[in-house]
Design a protein around this motif. Structure first.
Motif, PDB file in Angstrom:
ATOM      1  N   LEU A 186      41.470  43.633  40.045  1.00  0.00           N
ATOM      2  CA  LEU A 186      40.414  42.490  39.751  1.00  0.00           C
ATOM      3  C   LEU A 186      41.252  41.482  38.958  1.00  0.00           C
ATOM      4  O   LEU A 186      41.167  40.285  39.009  1.00  0.00           O
ATOM      5  CB  LEU A 186      39.186  43.141  39.214  1.00  0.00           C
ATOM      6  CG  LEU A 186      38.111  41.898  38.960  1.00  0.00           C
ATOM      7  CD1 LEU A 186      37.763  41.427  40.241  1.00  0.00           C
ATOM      8  CD2 LEU A 186      36.954  42.605  38.271  1.00  0.00           C
ATOM      9  N   PHE A 187      41.859  42.053  37.867  1.00  0.00           N
ATOM     10  CA  PHE A 187      42.349  41.212  36.847  1.00  0.00           C
ATOM     11  C   PHE A 187      43.454  40.395  37.311  1.00  0.00           C
ATOM     12  O   PHE A 187      43.803  39.248  37.190  1.00  0.00           O
ATOM     13  CB  PHE A 187      42.993  41.943  35.582  1.00  0.00           C
ATOM     14  CG  PHE A 187      43.573  41.211  34.496  1.00  0.00           C
ATOM     15  CD1 PHE A 187      42.958  40.338  33.460  1.00  0.00           C
ATOM     16  CD2 PHE A 187      44.894  41.188  34.276  1.00  0.00           C
ATOM     17  CE1 PHE A 187      43.472  39.472  32.551  1.00  0.00           C
ATOM     18  CE2 PHE A 187      45.589  40.558  33.315  1.00  0.00           C
ATOM     19  CZ  PHE A 187      44.942  39.598  32.447  1.00  0.00           C
ATOM     20  N   SER A 188      44.306  41.214  38.167  1.00  0.00           N
ATOM     21  CA  SER A 188      45.644  40.534  38.751  1.00  0.00           C
ATOM     22  C   SER A 188      45.162  39.339  39.759  1.00  0.00           C
ATOM     23  O   SER A 188      45.560  38.101  39.697  1.00  0.00           O
ATOM     24  CB  SER A 188      46.315  41.514  39.287  1.00  0.00           C
ATOM     25  OG  SER A 188      46.910  42.520  38.624  1.00  0.00           O
ATOM     26  N   VAL A 201      44.171  33.643  41.133  1.00  0.00           N
ATOM     27  CA  VAL A 201      43.254  32.418  41.549  1.00  0.00           C
ATOM     28  C   VAL A 201      43.378  31.410  40.745  1.00  0.00           C
ATOM     29  O   VAL A 201      43.310  30.305  40.904  1.00  0.00           O
ATOM     30  CB  VAL A 201      41.906  33.175  41.884  1.00  0.00           C
ATOM     31  CG1 VAL A 201      40.633  32.112  41.804  1.00  0.00           C
ATOM     32  CG2 VAL A 201      41.551  34.097  42.713  1.00  0.00           C
ATOM     33  N   ILE A 202      43.328  31.921  39.389  1.00  0.00           N
ATOM     34  CA  ILE A 202      43.327  30.631  38.223  1.00  0.00           C
ATOM     35  C   ILE A 202      44.692  30.312  38.483  1.00  0.00           C
ATOM     36  O   ILE A 202      44.679  28.965  38.204  1.00  0.00           O
ATOM     37  CB  ILE A 202      43.303  31.357  36.947  1.00  0.00           C
ATOM     38  CG1 ILE A 202      41.549  32.309  36.755  1.00  0.00           C
ATOM     39  CG2 ILE A 202      43.178  30.383  35.775  1.00  0.00           C
ATOM     40  CD1 ILE A 202      41.712  33.099  35.526  1.00  0.00           C
ATOM     41  N   VAL A 246      50.016  33.452  31.327  1.00  0.00           N
ATOM     42  CA  VAL A 246      48.770  34.046  31.096  1.00  0.00           C
ATOM     43  C   VAL A 246      48.010  33.730  29.843  1.00  0.00           C
ATOM     44  O   VAL A 246      46.677  33.377  29.997  1.00  0.00           O
ATOM     45  CB  VAL A 246      49.212  35.708  30.816  1.00  0.00           C
ATOM     46  CG1 VAL A 246      47.917  36.509  30.364  1.00  0.00           C
ATOM     47  CG2 VAL A 246      49.685  36.064  32.278  1.00  0.00           C
ATOM     48  N   MET A 247      48.909  33.273  28.542  1.00  0.00           N
ATOM     49  CA  MET A 247      47.799  32.913  27.437  1.00  0.00           C
ATOM     50  C   MET A 247      47.356  31.730  27.914  1.00  0.00           C
ATOM     51  O   MET A 247      46.083  31.428  27.599  1.00  0.00           O
ATOM     52  CB  MET A 247      48.905  32.884  26.491  1.00  0.00           C
ATOM     53  CG  MET A 247      48.381  32.651  24.923  1.00  0.00           C
ATOM     54  SD  MET A 247      47.374  34.037  24.577  1.00  0.00           S
ATOM     55  CE  MET A 247      46.289  33.362  23.324  1.00  0.00           C
ATOM     56  N   GLU A 248      48.049  30.824  28.528  1.00  0.00           N
ATOM     57  CA  GLU A 248      47.522  29.389  28.781  1.00  0.00           C
ATOM     58  C   GLU A 248      46.448  29.493  29.732  1.00  0.00           C
ATOM     59  O   GLU A 248      45.379  28.710  29.605  1.00  0.00           O
ATOM     60  CB  GLU A 248      48.774  28.590  29.235  1.00  0.00           C
ATOM     61  CG  GLU A 248      48.324  27.070  29.462  1.00  0.00           C
ATOM     62  CD  GLU A 248      48.345  26.374  28.274  1.00  0.00           C
ATOM     63  OE1 GLU A 248      47.399  25.506  27.732  1.00  0.00           O
ATOM     64  OE2 GLU A 248      48.883  26.820  26.943  1.00  0.00           O
ATOM     65  N   LEU A 249      46.351  30.321  30.705  1.00  0.00           N
ATOM     66  CA  LEU A 249      45.399  30.306  31.656  1.00  0.00           C
ATOM     67  C   LEU A 249      44.180  30.997  31.032  1.00  0.00           C
ATOM     68  O   LEU A 249      43.013  30.579  31.396  1.00  0.00           O
ATOM     69  CB  LEU A 249      45.695  31.171  32.967  1.00  0.00           C
ATOM     70  CG  LEU A 249      47.117  30.670  33.729  1.00  0.00           C
ATOM     71  CD1 LEU A 249      47.430  31.719  34.647  1.00  0.00           C
ATOM     72  CD2 LEU A 249      46.349  29.375  34.541  1.00  0.00           C
ATOM     73  N   LEU A 250      44.183  31.888  30.285  1.00  0.00           N
ATOM     74  CA  LEU A 250      43.196  32.584  29.458  1.00  0.00           C
ATOM     75  C   LEU A 250      42.305  31.558  28.438  1.00  0.00           C
ATOM     76  O   LEU A 250      41.249  31.578  28.563  1.00  0.00           O
ATOM     77  CB  LEU A 250      43.745  33.676  28.727  1.00  0.00           C
ATOM     78  CG  LEU A 250      44.185  35.060  29.392  1.00  0.00           C
ATOM     79  CD1 LEU A 250      44.531  36.246  28.664  1.00  0.00           C
ATOM     80  CD2 LEU A 250      42.974  35.603  30.440  1.00  0.00           C
TER      81      LEU A 250
END
Length: 410
Positions: free
Chosen positions: A14-16, A21-22, A234-238
């Motif tokens: 789910l996280f992946s 999607v993001i 990943v950090m930027e998307l979070l």
């Protein structure tokens, strides 16, 4: 534990999928984050780390690591419960930063020069930030204070030494690796003998040895670069979906009753993922907060290292039987020790650095200081100087310990 496996698999999937999607809905943000990751890797990590990994591979092939192992055995074994070859890991790790210590420890384990437990102790002890990053990027670049850099460096490395002393008891019932050191043979002579034997066992000609060293270093650095880029995205998307803000709010609810301000929670959450952004967030905490508390949080983040570094270390260690769990525990302990040491030793360190000027209020913002140059040759020269200095100190200490022991046995 078995019934948890499907749930964990589902959550990871789910996280992946969520990240995909993001990523698909924010292509420009992801692209810019990837470019920043590539820039950091190419301009800082690659030129600063490549020479140390190549050099360590060549020194292993020439048997110099075995020379160091014999020379430092009288000091490293009683202090940290690791063989003398651990002194080489210690020197390179402290001077060049993460994850060089993990790479060298992996090579030593592959050659059966350290046991599994000794490898875990070494990775826990020697995985630190390099001094130029602590003083140059964090203290001068973020806090605009060269004096604070000395404080951060002292607390970071002293807490690492304390961690090493604690972790000498990690799995202490496990049998140690075979010692190359023999009391009846002069220390220097025995070191030279082991270096020669190791060189003969390796047997590779100079050209092949250098080629293998460069190939291994490039493979490792491309892996590190991949992790840096991935975690940058990943950090930027979070941040884009406000997940870091949500985690910060949760942490504030937990730490708020203990007196921690909300800004601290944000820096801790960011530092959980990435050390550079976390240290920068700690420097940007409200000016009403004491500089001591900002330094304590920054010191903890530096010692923790960030999930990006942990992923790099885990990937490197996966080639051996060295477990990642003790390393992660060590990083937590290191972060706590560094923060506590910063708070406890703040006043004495300020007196040491500033003298009588330390009486100025700790709420006063540091004056801007010219940042140190970030040229790769400056980084390399400073790291090399520290490596040589550390080795000289360790060698002198080892010789002194051996003379003391021999004198006591007479």
């Amino acid at each position: 534990m078995a019934h948890r496996s499907p749930i964990l698999t589902f959550l990871l999937a789910l996280f992946s999928v969520s990240l995909v999607v993001i990523l698909a809905t924010n292509p420009e943000t992801s692209f810019q984050a990837a470019l920043r990751g590539i820039q950091i890797w190419w301009e800082v990590v690659f030129p600063a780390t490549l020479p140390f990994i190549v050099l360590s591979e060549i020194l292993m092939g020439f048997g110099v690591v075995h020379f160091v192992g014999v020379l430092l055995e009288p000091l490293m074994r009683p202090l940290f419960n690791v063989p003398g070859t651990g002194g080489f890991v210690f020197t390179m790790g402290f001077s060049s930063g993460y994850p060089v210590a993990a790479k060298i420890t992996t090579r030593l384990r592959e050659q059966n020069n350290v046991s599994r437990v000794e490898g875990e102790r070494l990775v826990s002890l020697a995985t630190t930030s390099d001094p130029l990053f602590v003083i140059g990027a964090v203290a001068i670049g973020f806090f605009h204070s060269e004096q604070l850099g000395l404080t951060l460096a002292i607390t970071h490395y002293v807490s690492a030494l304390l961690l090493g002393l604690l972790f000498r008891f990690h799995a202490w019932t496990e049998p140690p690796s075979k010692s190359l050191y023999k009391k009846e043979v002069p220390l220097l002579l025995r070191a030279l003998q082991e270096m020669h034997r190791a060189r003969l066992r390796d047997g590779r000609p100079l050209g092949r040895l250098m080629g293998d060293a460069v190939e291994t270093a490039l493979h490792t650095l491309f892996m590190i670069g991949g992790f840096i880029i991935v975690f940058s995205v990943v950090m930027e998307l979070l941040m884009k979906v406000n997940l870091t803000q949500t985690l910060s709010t949760v942490l504030t609810v937990i730490l708020g009753p203990l007196g921690f301000p909300e800004d601290f929670s944000k820096s801790v959450v960011v530092g959980l993922f990435e050390v550079t952004l976390g240290a920068q967030a700690a420097s940007q905490v409200s000016a009403s907060i004491s500089l001591m508390w900002k330094a304590a949080i920054a010191s903890a983040i530096l010692s923790w290292g960030g999930l990006s570094v942990h992923a790099q270390v885990a990937s490197i260690l996966s080639k051996t039987d060295i477990r990642v769990a003790p390393y992660l525990l060590a990083r937590i302990v290191h972060a706590i020790l560094a923060a506590l040491l910063t708070i406890i030793a703040w006043r004495p360190l300020q007196l040491l650095v500033h003298g009588e000027k330390a009486a100025v209020p700790v709420f006063v913002a540091p004056q801007p200081t010219t940042a140190v140059p970030h040229h790769w040759w400056h980084h390399l020269s400073q790291s090399s100087l520290m490596a040589l200095s550390l080795f000289a100190v360790l060698a002198a200490g080892s010789i002194l310990v051996r003379k003391t022991v021999l004198k006591g046995n007479r």
